[in-house]
Design a protein around this motif. Structure first.
Motif, PDB file in Angstrom:
ATOM      1  N   HIS A 166      54.629  24.402  50.044  1.00  0.00           N
ATOM      2  CA  HIS A 166      54.153  24.132  48.700  1.00  0.00           C
ATOM      3  C   HIS A 166      54.315  22.676  48.362  1.00  0.00           C
ATOM      4  O   HIS A 166      55.250  22.017  48.773  1.00  0.00           O
ATOM      5  CB  HIS A 166      54.928  24.987  47.675  1.00  0.00           C
ATOM      6  CG  HIS A 166      54.509  26.418  47.728  1.00  0.00           C
ATOM      7  ND1 HIS A 166      53.355  26.856  47.138  1.00  0.00           N
ATOM      8  CD2 HIS A 166      55.069  27.491  48.310  1.00  0.00           C
ATOM      9  CE1 HIS A 166      53.222  28.150  47.350  1.00  0.00           C
ATOM     10  NE2 HIS A 166      54.250  28.553  48.050  1.00  0.00           N
ATOM     11  N   SER A 185      55.113  19.377  46.149  1.00  0.00           N
ATOM     12  CA  SER A 185      56.177  19.078  45.199  1.00  0.00           C
ATOM     13  C   SER A 185      55.760  17.886  44.377  1.00  0.00           C
ATOM     14  O   SER A 185      54.938  17.083  44.784  1.00  0.00           O
ATOM     15  CB  SER A 185      57.474  18.789  45.942  1.00  0.00           C
ATOM     16  OG  SER A 185      57.306  17.667  46.804  1.00  0.00           O
ATOM     17  N   SER A 227      45.388  19.755  49.097  1.00  0.00           N
ATOM     18  CA  SER A 227      45.961  20.811  48.285  1.00  0.00           C
ATOM     19  C   SER A 227      44.916  21.903  48.109  1.00  0.00           C
ATOM     20  O   SER A 227      43.749  21.618  47.868  1.00  0.00           O
ATOM     21  CB  SER A 227      46.390  20.260  46.932  1.00  0.00           C
ATOM     22  OG  SER A 227      47.403  19.296  47.112  1.00  0.00           O
ATOM     23  N   SER A 257      52.725  23.467  41.423  1.00  0.00           N
ATOM     24  CA  SER A 257      53.271  23.707  42.755  1.00  0.00           C
ATOM     25  C   SER A 257      53.410  25.199  43.040  1.00  0.00           C
ATOM     26  O   SER A 257      53.503  25.609  44.185  1.00  0.00           O
ATOM     27  CB  SER A 257      54.614  22.998  42.916  1.00  0.00           C
ATOM     28  OG  SER A 257      55.540  23.473  41.967  1.00  0.00           O
TER      29      SER A 257
END
Length: 127
Positions: free
Chosen positions: A119, A121, A34, A106
């Motif tokens: 993106h 979740s 991320s 997110s």
């Protein structure tokens, strides 16, 4: 002089290898991390691991550990954003002057893998 016997190509292996590779790519298996799309703040515990943001003070004030050992940790845009329970690195316990930090969610964190920019979740990118 001895020579090794030549190995012959087995045409049954190529389709099987291709099928396994395609299945792994489709399942999302592989490197994934991320990444902060903007400057973000995440909550950390006294050991430097990310915890749920609800444990940190609402004001998001400066460094130091507050409220039973929980404090905000500040990550710049493009930084790797660990999941809850993972160690934090590459950021700061004090916000930079003049920078507004969003909470990691997110909407502010993208999940990459194989060049993906989808993106995250659920709990993948943060709360």
């Amino acid at each position: 002089m001895m020579t090794e016997p030549r190995r012959k190509f087995n045409p049954r292996i190529l389709p099987l290898t291709s099928a396994v590779a395609a299945a792994l790519l489709a399942s999302g298996c592989g490197p994934s991390r991320s990444v902060a799309d903007t400057d973000v703040a995440v909550c950390r515990d006294a050991s430097g691991k990310r915890v749920e943001d609800a444990r940190c003070p609402r004001s998001g004030g400066g460094g130091g550990l507050a409220m039973a050992g929980f404090a905000w940790y500040y990550l710049g845009r493009g930084s790797s954003v660990p999941r809850v329970g993972e160690a934090l690195a590459g950021g700061s316990t004090s916000p930079r002057a003049g920078v507004g930090y969003a909470r990691a969610s997110s909407a502010t964190v993208s999940r990459g893998g194989f060049g993906s920019s989808a993106h995250a979740s659920g709990g993948g990118g943060g709360e």
